[in-house]
Design a protein around this motif. Structure first.
Motif, PDB file in Angstrom:
ATOM      1  N   GLN A 262       0.854  -1.185   0.000  1.00 37.42           N
ATOM      2  CA  GLN A 262       0.000   0.000   0.000  1.00 37.42           C
ATOM      3  C   GLN A 262       0.895   1.240   0.000  1.00 37.42           C
ATOM      4  OE1 GLN A 262      -2.124  -0.283   3.691  1.00 37.42           O
ATOM      5  NE2 GLN A 262      -3.718  -1.632   2.879  1.00 37.42           N
ATOM      6  N   LEU A 263       0.622   2.148  -0.919  1.00 39.62           N
ATOM      7  CA  LEU A 263       1.354   3.415  -0.959  1.00 39.62           C
ATOM      8  C   LEU A 263       0.373   4.560  -0.765  1.00 39.62           C
ATOM      9  CD1 LEU A 263       3.751   2.895  -4.016  1.00 39.62           C
ATOM     10  CD2 LEU A 263       4.251   2.514  -1.603  1.00 39.62           C
ATOM     11  N   TYR A 264       0.603   5.382   0.260  1.00 38.09           N
ATOM     12  CA  TYR A 264      -0.198   6.564   0.541  1.00 38.09           C
ATOM     13  C   TYR A 264       0.699   7.802   0.487  1.00 38.09           C
ATOM     14  CZ  TYR A 264      -3.521   3.314   2.858  1.00 38.09           C
ATOM     15  OH  TYR A 264      -4.385   2.285   3.164  1.00 38.09           O
ATOM     16  N   CYS A 265       0.264   8.808  -0.270  1.00 42.01           N
ATOM     17  CA  CYS A 265       0.854  10.153  -0.144  1.00 42.01           C
ATOM     18  C   CYS A 265       2.384  10.109  -0.231  1.00 42.01           C
ATOM     19  CB  CYS A 265       0.434  10.790   1.191  1.00 42.01           C
ATOM     20  SG  CYS A 265      -1.347  10.718   1.516  1.00 42.01           S
ATOM     21  N   SER A 266       2.898   9.385  -1.206  1.00 42.23           N
ATOM     22  CA  SER A 266       4.341   9.198  -1.314  1.00 42.23           C
ATOM     23  C   SER A 266       4.811   9.520  -2.722  1.00 42.23           C
ATOM     24  CB  SER A 266       4.720   7.765  -0.927  1.00 42.23           C
ATOM     25  OG  SER A 266       4.470   7.547   0.458  1.00 42.23           O
ATOM     26  N   GLU A 267       6.119   9.771  -2.848  1.00 44.46           N
ATOM     27  CA  GLU A 267       6.686  10.203  -4.112  1.00 44.46           C
ATOM     28  C   GLU A 267       7.976   9.456  -4.410  1.00 44.46           C
ATOM     29  OE1 GLU A 267       7.217  14.410  -4.242  1.00 44.46           O
ATOM     30  OE2 GLU A 267       5.185  14.855  -3.557  1.00 44.46           O
ATOM     31  N   ASN A 268       8.196   9.235  -5.691  1.00 42.34           N
ATOM     32  CA  ASN A 268       9.428   8.629  -6.184  1.00 42.34           C
ATOM     33  C   ASN A 268       9.680   7.275  -5.517  1.00 42.34           C
ATOM     34  OD1 ASN A 268      11.712   8.421  -7.768  1.00 42.34           O
ATOM     35  ND2 ASN A 268      13.013   9.506  -6.305  1.00 42.34           N
ATOM     36  N   VAL A 269       8.791   6.346  -5.797  1.00 46.84           N
ATOM     37  CA  VAL A 269       8.878   4.990  -5.251  1.00 46.84           C
ATOM     38  C   VAL A 269       9.010   4.019  -6.420  1.00 46.84           C
ATOM     39  CG1 VAL A 269       7.722   3.201  -3.895  1.00 46.84           C
ATOM     40  CG2 VAL A 269       7.464   5.622  -3.264  1.00 46.84           C
ATOM     41  N   THR A 270       9.953   3.095  -6.308  1.00 47.33           N
ATOM     42  CA  THR A 270      10.135   2.049  -7.313  1.00 47.33           C
ATOM     43  C   THR A 270       9.886   0.690  -6.683  1.00 47.33           C
ATOM     44  OG1 THR A 270      11.747   3.341  -8.568  1.00 47.33           O
ATOM     45  CG2 THR A 270      11.751   0.961  -8.910  1.00 47.33           C
ATOM     46  N   VAL A 271       9.009  -0.084  -7.307  1.00 45.50           N
ATOM     47  CA  VAL A 271       8.737  -1.464  -6.910  1.00 45.50           C
ATOM     48  C   VAL A 271       9.245  -2.339  -8.046  1.00 45.50           C
ATOM     49  CG1 VAL A 271       6.959  -3.160  -6.338  1.00 45.50           C
ATOM     50  CG2 VAL A 271       6.722  -0.776  -5.556  1.00 45.50           C
ATOM     51  N   ASP A 272      10.215  -3.201  -7.774  1.00 47.36           N
ATOM     52  CA  ASP A 272      10.899  -3.916  -8.852  1.00 47.36           C
ATOM     53  C   ASP A 272      11.101  -5.376  -8.475  1.00 47.36           C
ATOM     54  OD1 ASP A 272      12.316  -4.442 -11.174  1.00 47.36           O
ATOM     55  OD2 ASP A 272      14.174  -3.505 -10.480  1.00 47.36           O
ATOM     56  N   ASP A 273      10.792  -6.271  -9.404  1.00 51.66           N
ATOM     57  CA  ASP A 273      11.101  -7.697  -9.270  1.00 51.66           C
ATOM     58  C   ASP A 273      10.457  -8.301  -8.019  1.00 51.66           C
ATOM     59  OD1 ASP A 273      12.283 -10.157  -9.966  1.00 51.66           O
ATOM     60  OD2 ASP A 273      14.011  -9.759  -8.668  1.00 51.66           O
ATOM     61  N   CYS A 274       9.186  -8.028  -7.821  1.00 51.74           N
ATOM     62  CA  CYS A 274       8.479  -8.553  -6.655  1.00 51.74           C
ATOM     63  C   CYS A 274       7.494  -9.645  -7.056  1.00 51.74           C
ATOM     64  CB  CYS A 274       7.732  -7.425  -5.930  1.00 51.74           C
ATOM     65  SG  CYS A 274       8.828  -6.197  -5.190  1.00 51.74           S
ATOM     66  N   PHE A 275       7.213 -10.543  -6.114  1.00 51.45           N
ATOM     67  CA  PHE A 275       6.169 -11.548  -6.280  1.00 51.45           C
ATOM     68  C   PHE A 275       5.209 -11.392  -5.102  1.00 51.45           C
ATOM     69  CE2 PHE A 275       3.960 -15.449  -5.599  1.00 51.45           C
ATOM     70  CZ  PHE A 275       3.720 -15.967  -6.857  1.00 51.45           C
ATOM     71  N   LEU A 276       3.953 -11.086  -5.405  1.00 53.07           N
ATOM     72  CA  LEU A 276       2.975 -10.785  -4.366  1.00 53.07           C
ATOM     73  C   LEU A 276       1.745 -11.653  -4.585  1.00 53.07           C
ATOM     74  CD1 LEU A 276       3.217  -6.884  -4.559  1.00 53.07           C
ATOM     75  CD2 LEU A 276       4.558  -8.410  -3.103  1.00 53.07           C
ATOM     76  N   ARG A 277       1.482 -12.560  -3.636  1.00 50.37           N
ATOM     77  CA  ARG A 277       0.232 -13.330  -3.653  1.00 50.37           C
ATOM     78  C   ARG A 277      -0.523 -12.973  -2.385  1.00 50.37           C
ATOM     79  NH1 ARG A 277      -1.332 -19.649  -5.129  1.00 50.37           N
ATOM     80  NH2 ARG A 277      -3.575 -19.248  -4.931  1.00 50.37           N
ATOM     81  N   THR A 278      -1.660 -12.321  -2.540  1.00 49.26           N
ATOM     82  CA  THR A 278      -2.222 -11.564  -1.431  1.00 49.26           C
ATOM     83  C   THR A 278      -3.708 -11.814  -1.240  1.00 49.26           C
ATOM     84  OG1 THR A 278      -2.540  -9.689  -2.941  1.00 49.26           O
ATOM     85  CG2 THR A 278      -0.506  -9.742  -1.655  1.00 49.26           C
TER      86      THR A 278
END
Length: 512
Positions: free
Chosen positions: A291-307
């Motif tokens: 979860q990203l709230y009110c944020s800047e310049n974020v990189t999400v890379d090479d992730c595996f998410l089973r949620t």
């Protein structure tokens, strides 16, 4: 694994065939020093490091997994229990399901052997399908090769839950050293804190070595230049697993999260973050991935998410978080939402008309979506914009998004909403959204939706370039009777509050 000489000979033969097919197609992986407390095998230049078993994390005997350097000595991996969500659409009950996970590090080329121990197993598939891995299968055992890191799902006879999640990592480069005063080092073993919270100061690295199990929530609050790294596991936290607020230059790299009570990672009011090679599994309610709230310049890379809720969700204001969300990149990742959406944008924001917020400059690149199951029609969408609370979402780009067949939901859902369950005001709009090379292969997708709210709350300037549905290009200019809408080919409902929606071929886009 014990096997008869004839069966072993056959497996060796099909394994050799698999090697020949895959080695040419992959790029090599650089070698690096082995981490301590791991079992290593090293013929020629190919190396395997098996992770130690995870204390207090139950094992699962559904699969036997062996790995070896090409032509080397087999090592058997620890296979651990993963809990996943299955919501009953009649009662709302969550019937937690059992699944499996194994992990190792390697360089060069390795052979992988996966045996399903519960019978059957003649149909074994390796996902994402975009990787092009077709295993050689004999008597419930599959073999294939790898020569680059991958997060894989080995699926037997189309079982959704009783499958293997195989996390094939690169060998760590220069991992933090135990004893460094700037490092909180957790070696193999079980680690906890009296209040189940680990607070990280500025300039500090938390390192979870392979075999480490941490049962505390990791909190970065009001800090900078801090990291969470390693091959260890955050397990069974009483709340979320990682919380980042009012921070700058924080990196999360390589860790795995299992069974948090709530979200895996929550980021709020922060800047310049990297979340890399995160693997996260949840089964309880509100078990979002990131979860990203009110944020800047974020990189999400090479992730595996089973949620067990949205895999990646971008918002602005909620609770006491305030501010815009912008310059977010999600790339090279695999998403599987057993509940809700793999990608969700814009639900929560600031309804105050004097302090409106914006989500802008969002990039999604090279993403595999493996599943989406959501019986609630208002909350469907493998890719969902449900924009409320005064939010304006603009300048969003999707490149090379591959959606495999999912259980239940919509491919795309773009909607301006004022949902009384979550919102106190409608969203302001959605504008300038570009989908390039979005593909869906399957039979279960329901009717997609693009819908503005009214004449003052519209969706505008949305383009699909080279949209593929079961191999068919969806375009305004081709592949349909001239009295049909291109959206009929998805199929997709588009209401009267949508402006400048285009479906283009690649050639048409290049000519503009």
């Amino acid at each position: 694994m014990n096997s008869s000489p004839s069966r072993r000979t056959a497996l060796q033969a099909v394994g050799a065939t698999a090697v020949a097919g895959y080695v040419a197609g992959f790029a090599g992986t650089a070698q690096a020093a082995a981490a301590p407390n791991a079992t290593e095998s090293e013929p020629a230049g190919d190396r395997v490091i098996a992770h130690p078993p995870l204390p207090s994390v139950p094992t699962n005997n559904a699969f036997t997994v062996r790995v070896r350097p090409l032509g080397g000595t087999w090592q058997t991996l620890a296979v651990h229990l993963v809990r996943l969500a299955l919501i009953d659409p009649v009662t709302g009950g969550n019937q937690a399901q059992s699944s499996s996970m194994a992990a190792f590090d390697f360089s060069g080329t390795v052979e992988v052997e996966v045996t399903y121990n519960r019978g059957g197993g003649e149909n074994i598939r390796v996902r994402p399908f975009s990787y092009g891995i077709t295993p050689a299968v004999l008597d419930g055992t599959a073999r294939f090769t790898l020569n680059r890191p991958r997060n894989l799902v080995v699926q037997v006879d189309d079982r959704i839950f009783d499958c293997l999640h195989l996390l094939a990592n690169p060998i760590e480069q220069d991992p933090p050293a135990e004893g460094d005063h700037r490092v909180m080092y957790f070696g193999p073993g079980l680690h906890t804190h009296p209040d189940r919270t680990l607070r990280v100061p500025s300039g500090t690295t938390v390192h979870l070595a392979a075999g480490a199990v941490l049962t505390s929530t990791v909190v970065f609050e009001g800090v900078e230049n801090a990291r969470l790294t390693g091959r260890g596991v955050i397990y069974n936290t009483p709340g979320g697993a990682v919380f980042v607020r009012d921070c700058e230059n924080v990196t999360i790299d390589g860790v795995t999260i299992l069974n948090p009570r709530y979200e895996n990672v929550r980021v709020a009011e922060s800047r310049n973050l990297t979340i890399r090679s995160l693997r996260a599994f949840s089964h309880q309610g509100w078990g979002d991935g990131i979860q990203l709230y009110c944020s800047e310049n974020v990189t999400v890379d090479d992730c595996f998410l089973r949620t067990s809720d949205d895999s990646i969700a971008l918002y602005t204001h909620r609770w006491d978080f305030y501010g815009d969300t912008r310059d977010i990149t999600v790339r090279n990742s695999t998403l599987w939402a057993d509940v809700a959406h793999p990608i969700n944008i814009g639900v929560h924001g600031n309804p105050d008309p004097d302090a409106p917020e914006v989500l802008e400059n969002l990039r999604y690149e090279n993403i595999d979506i493996l599943d989406h199951r959501e019986p609630q029609v208002l909350y469907q969408g493998a890719i969902a914009f449900m924009v409320g609370d005064g939010n304006l979402v603009r300048n969003v780009r999707f490149d090379d998004i591959r959606v495999e067949d999912f259980r239940q939901g919509q491919l795309v859902h773009l909607r301006i909403t004022n949902n009384p369950k979550w919102n106190t005001a409608p969203g302001r709009g959605i504008e300038d959204v570009y989908f390039r090379n979005l593909s869906y292969t399957g039979a279960n997708a329901d009717l997609s939706l693009i819908a503005g709210l009214d004449a003052d709350h519209v969706i505008k300037d949305v383009t699909f370039e080279n949209l593929l549905v079961n191999g068919r290009v969806i375009a305004d200019s081709t592949g349909k009777p001239n009295w049909y809408l291109a959206s009929d080919g998805v199929p997709m409902f588009v209401n009267e509050h949508v402006r400048n929606l285009r479906f283009l071929t690649t050639a048409e886009a290049a000519g503009q």
